[in-house]
Enzyme design. Structure first.
Site, PDB file in Angstrom:
ATOM      1  N   PRO A  68       0.811  -1.228   0.000  1.00  0.00           N
ATOM      2  CA  PRO A  68       0.000   0.000   0.000  1.00  0.00           C
ATOM      3  C   PRO A  68       0.841   1.274   0.000  1.00  0.00           C
ATOM      4  O   PRO A  68       1.833   1.378   0.730  1.00  0.00           O
ATOM      5  CB  PRO A  68      -0.824  -0.124   1.287  1.00  0.00           C
ATOM      6  CG  PRO A  68      -0.904  -1.588   1.536  1.00  0.00           C
ATOM      7  CD  PRO A  68       0.413  -2.146   1.087  1.00  0.00           C
ATOM      8  N   CYS A  69       0.395   2.240  -0.809  1.00  0.00           N
ATOM      9  CA  CYS A  69       1.100   3.528  -0.884  1.00  0.00           C
ATOM     10  C   CYS A  69       0.417   4.600  -0.043  1.00  0.00           C
ATOM     11  O   CYS A  69       0.848   5.752  -0.041  1.00  0.00           O
ATOM     12  CB  CYS A  69       1.179   3.996  -2.339  1.00  0.00           C
ATOM     13  SG  CYS A  69      -0.422   4.451  -3.056  1.00  0.00           S
ATOM     14  N   THR A  70      -0.636   4.213   0.692  1.00  0.00           N
ATOM     15  CA  THR A  70      -1.472   5.188   1.388  1.00  0.00           C
ATOM     16  C   THR A  70      -0.682   6.128   2.274  1.00  0.00           C
ATOM     17  O   THR A  70      -0.976   7.330   2.342  1.00  0.00           O
ATOM     18  CB  THR A  70      -2.512   4.449   2.249  1.00  0.00           C
ATOM     19  OG1 THR A  70      -3.035   3.343   1.514  1.00  0.00           O
ATOM     20  CG2 THR A  70      -3.628   5.381   2.658  1.00  0.00           C
TER      21      THR A  70
END
Length: 376
Positions: A67-69
């Protein structure tokens, strides 16, 4: 060769690797809509929460588009210790339990800069402390035959092989700027600080909101019919802009959910390029490189082989793939709809009030679109 895909999304990594001759052994994806796509499109085991996964099969390749969140410029910017991007540690736990020959990671370029590049430092240190070689390179999907500008960092690591032969064997240099495109992409949700302007391409497809609100970019088709010249790509066009076949995510979910799946995916042709490099690593390009000292700012491309870190002068364009279609042709074949009146009004008012550079005829087209939509 066989692979396991962690944080598999809708299978962009796996579809690309399969095109290079690497079979899929297992997929892990927590989000149910994406998991449903994997179960429909791949004949393999699909499991859920990575935190509950105790082990993975012994395979040749493990991929993790984690995830790049917490790493994205438009995300929470909590960094590698954030609750979502920090899940890369779960991938490392599984990799350490059943080390493959190759590991491939993918994330946003902001991971090289956020909080002094702590995310990249953590990842590089993890591999080096365990005797792995690694190499990473920032590449742009538009140079792989897609009509989407999408910059991503891909890291390849191996204990026994040289990952530089996967990522550093192709170099086409920066492209020449071409004037006069038939279509331009932009973010209709912006207009104050930026446009996301793309010459002949859309800006990066985004995952959208957690509520499943669709936020695809818009396209200005120069010389197009009034009312149709300012448009949003359909979800089928969005799938094609990522290299999937049209309808890949068509399993009954609403468009907002499908746009989130497509926006979070790995571009298929990029994954295929990496897969070919893994199957058949090649000699390195003869380009300048220099020692990269620990603590220095992370560059756009770097490696560590035998414990020696180096910075490489590589572009984001490994080779010059010619797109099969123009951006306008993609929309013609796979669909688009006029940008709504409210969306166009809001974007235009923000743009006109800003100091952003823009083509005068673009503003004229926006106003013509507003007038048409107001009376339609």
């Amino acid at each position: 060769m066989r692979s396991v895909g962690l944080f598999a999304g809708i299978g962009g990594f796996e579809l690309g690797l399969q095109r290079a001759g690497i079979d899929t052994e297992m997929l892990c994806e927590y989000w149910e809509p994406a998991s449903a796509v994997l179960k429909k499109r791949f004949d393999t085991e699909v499991v859920g929460d990575i935190c509950e996964l105790r082990s993975i099969p012994k395979v040749d390749v493990v991929t993790a588009g984690f995830p790049c969140t917490d790493l994205s410029q438009v995300g929470r910017t909590a960094g590698i210790d954030g609750s979502e991007s920090g899940l890369v540690r779960e991938a490392f736990r599984l990799i350490e339990g059943a080390p493959p020959t190759w590991v491939v990671l993918e994330n946003v370029p902001n991971m090289l800069n956020l909080w002094g590049g702590t995310a990249m430092t953590f990842i590089a240190d993890w591999f080096e402390e365990r005797g792995w070689n690694w190499a990473y390179r920032t590449v742009d999907s538009q140079h792989f035959g897609l009509r989407q500008r999408r910059r991503r960092v891909f890291l390849v690591a191996s204990k026994s092989e040289d990952p530089r032969g996967v990522l550093f064997a192709d170099e086409a240099g920066s492209p020449l700027q071409r004037a006069g495109h038939s279509a331009y992409g932009f973010y209709w949700t912006e207009g104050n600080r930026g446009l996301g302007w793309g010459d002949g391409v859309t800006p990066t497809l985004k995952g959208g909101s957690k509520l499943g609100i669709a936020s695809p970019p818009a396209v200005w088709r120069v010389g197009g019919e009034v009312g149709q010249a300012i448009a949003r790509p359909s979800i089928r066009s969005g799938e094609r802009l990522q290299g999937f076949r049209a309808g890949w995510t068509d399993l009954g979910a609403r468009d907002g959910v499908r746009w989130k799946m497509v926006g979070n995916a790995v571009s298929v042709p990029v994954a295929a390029w990496i897969g070919r490099g893994i199957v058949d690593p090649r000699p390195l390009v003869d380009l300048p490189r220099r020692q990269l000292d620990v603590g220095r700012r992370w560059p756009s491309a770097a490696s560590s082989a035998g414990g020696v870190r180096e910075e490489w002068a590589l572009s984001e364009r490994p080779f010059a793939a010619r797109p099969r279609q123009t951006l306008g042709a993609v929309l013609d074949e796979y669909g688009a709809e006029p940008l709504s009146l409210n969306a166009t009004r809001g974007f235009t008012s923000r743009l006109v009030a800003s100091n952003l550079r823009r083509r005068p005829d673009f503003v004229e087209e926006l106003r013509a679109h507003i007038e048409h939509m107001s009376t339609a």
